[in-house]
Design a protein around this motif. Structure first.
Motif, PDB file in Angstrom:
ATOM      1  N   UNK A 263       0.823  -1.209   0.000  1.00  0.00           N
ATOM      2  CA  UNK A 263       0.000   0.000   0.000  1.00  0.00           C
ATOM      3  C   UNK A 263       0.858   1.261   0.000  1.00  0.00           C
ATOM      4  N   UNK A 264       1.896   1.286   0.827  1.00  0.00           N
ATOM      5  CA  UNK A 264       2.761   2.472   0.892  1.00  0.00           C
ATOM      6  C   UNK A 264       3.541   2.696  -0.399  1.00  0.00           C
ATOM      7  N   UNK A 265       3.720   1.649  -1.199  1.00  0.00           N
ATOM      8  CA  UNK A 265       4.429   1.786  -2.470  1.00  0.00           C
ATOM      9  C   UNK A 265       3.541   2.403  -3.553  1.00  0.00           C
ATOM     10  N   UNK A 266       2.243   2.478  -3.310  1.00  0.00           N
ATOM     11  CA  UNK A 266       1.321   3.044  -4.301  1.00  0.00           C
ATOM     12  C   UNK A 266       1.479   4.558  -4.357  1.00  0.00           C
ATOM     13  N   UNK A 267       1.533   5.133  -5.562  1.00  0.00           N
ATOM     14  CA  UNK A 267       1.633   6.597  -5.681  1.00  0.00           C
ATOM     15  C   UNK A 267       0.453   7.284  -4.988  1.00  0.00           C
ATOM     16  N   UNK A 268       0.760   8.271  -4.179  1.00  0.00           N
ATOM     17  CA  UNK A 268      -0.276   9.045  -3.504  1.00  0.00           C
ATOM     18  C   UNK A 268      -0.675   8.529  -2.140  1.00  0.00           C
ATOM     19  N   UNK A 269      -0.202   7.345  -1.732  1.00  0.00           N
ATOM     20  CA  UNK A 269      -0.518   6.823  -0.399  1.00  0.00           C
ATOM     21  C   UNK A 269       0.521   7.363   0.578  1.00  0.00           C
ATOM     22  N   UNK A 270       0.046   8.003   1.648  1.00  0.00           N
ATOM     23  CA  UNK A 270       0.951   8.625   2.622  1.00  0.00           C
ATOM     24  C   UNK A 270       1.059   7.860   3.929  1.00  0.00           C
ATOM     25  N   UNK A 271       0.046   7.044   4.251  1.00  0.00           N
ATOM     26  CA  UNK A 271       0.072   6.326   5.515  1.00  0.00           C
ATOM     27  C   UNK A 271      -0.905   5.163   5.492  1.00  0.00           C
ATOM     28  N   UNK A 272      -0.664   4.195   6.364  1.00  0.00           N
ATOM     29  CA  UNK A 272      -1.609   3.100   6.578  1.00  0.00           C
ATOM     30  C   UNK A 272      -1.668   2.826   8.076  1.00  0.00           C
ATOM     31  N   UNK A 273      -2.816   2.385   8.545  1.00  0.00           N
ATOM     32  CA  UNK A 273      -2.950   2.112   9.963  1.00  0.00           C
ATOM     33  C   UNK A 273      -4.269   1.451  10.280  1.00  0.00           C
ATOM     34  N   UNK A 274      -4.519   1.287  11.567  1.00  0.00           N
ATOM     35  CA  UNK A 274      -5.778   0.723  12.039  1.00  0.00           C
ATOM     36  C   UNK A 274      -6.686   1.863  12.457  1.00  0.00           C
ATOM     37  N   UNK A 275      -7.965   1.694  12.213  1.00  0.00           N
ATOM     38  CA  UNK A 275      -8.911   2.733  12.586  1.00  0.00           C
ATOM     39  C   UNK A 275     -10.292   2.159  12.759  1.00  0.00           C
ATOM     40  N   UNK A 276     -11.283   3.023  12.631  1.00  0.00           N
ATOM     41  CA  UNK A 276     -12.667   2.635  12.821  1.00  0.00           C
ATOM     42  C   UNK A 276     -13.477   3.051  11.602  1.00  0.00           C
ATOM     43  N   UNK A 277     -14.296   2.131  11.109  1.00  0.00           N
ATOM     44  CA  UNK A 277     -15.194   2.410   9.991  1.00  0.00           C
ATOM     45  C   UNK A 277     -16.386   3.223  10.506  1.00  0.00           C
ATOM     46  N   UNK A 278     -17.132   3.859   9.610  1.00  0.00           N
ATOM     47  CA  UNK A 278     -18.304   4.641  10.036  1.00  0.00           C
ATOM     48  C   UNK A 278     -19.313   3.839  10.863  1.00  0.00           C
ATOM     49  N   UNK A 279     -19.386   2.523  10.640  1.00  0.00           N
ATOM     50  CA  UNK A 279     -20.332   1.698  11.407  1.00  0.00           C
ATOM     51  C   UNK A 279     -19.778   1.263  12.765  1.00  0.00           C
TER      52      UNK A 279
END
Length: 97
Positions: A40-56
């Motif tokens: 994911x980080x190798x994709x152009x325009x991706x600045x970060x990846x992490x764990x989070x919470x979905x709207x639901x």
């Protein structure tokens, strides 16, 4: 003593903190993140990846991108986990010198 609960280590003023993803990835979400982070980080325009919470309210993978156009290249789910895209803009590291 303080009335404020201890929420973990205090890193204020400690300087740089070494990044060790193998130690931070915990549980199924962390394992999924660890498997896909580099790609994911190798994709152009991706600045970060992490764990989070979905709207639901469910656990999700969060992916920071430079602009909304990058989102079209990202999957809606990875290994059954929702992907939440956050537009961060360009992130540039400051030269410590």
């Amino acid at each position: 003593m303080s009335d404020i609960p201890d929420n973990g280590p205090d890193f204020s003023g400690s300087g740089p903190v070494e990044y060790r993803p193998a130690e931070t990835a915990q549980g199924p979400t962390g394992e999924t993140l660890a498997r896909h982070e580099a790609r994911l980080l190798a994709m152009p325009g991706v600045t970060s990846v992490g764990q989070g919470t979905a709207p639901d309210g469910s656990v999700a993978l969060t992916i920071g991108v430079t602009d909304a156009a990058v989102a079209k290249d990202l999957p809606e789910q990875i290994e059954g986990l929702a992907v939440v895209v956050v537009v961060t803009g360009q992130i540039d590291a400051e030269d410590p010198r």
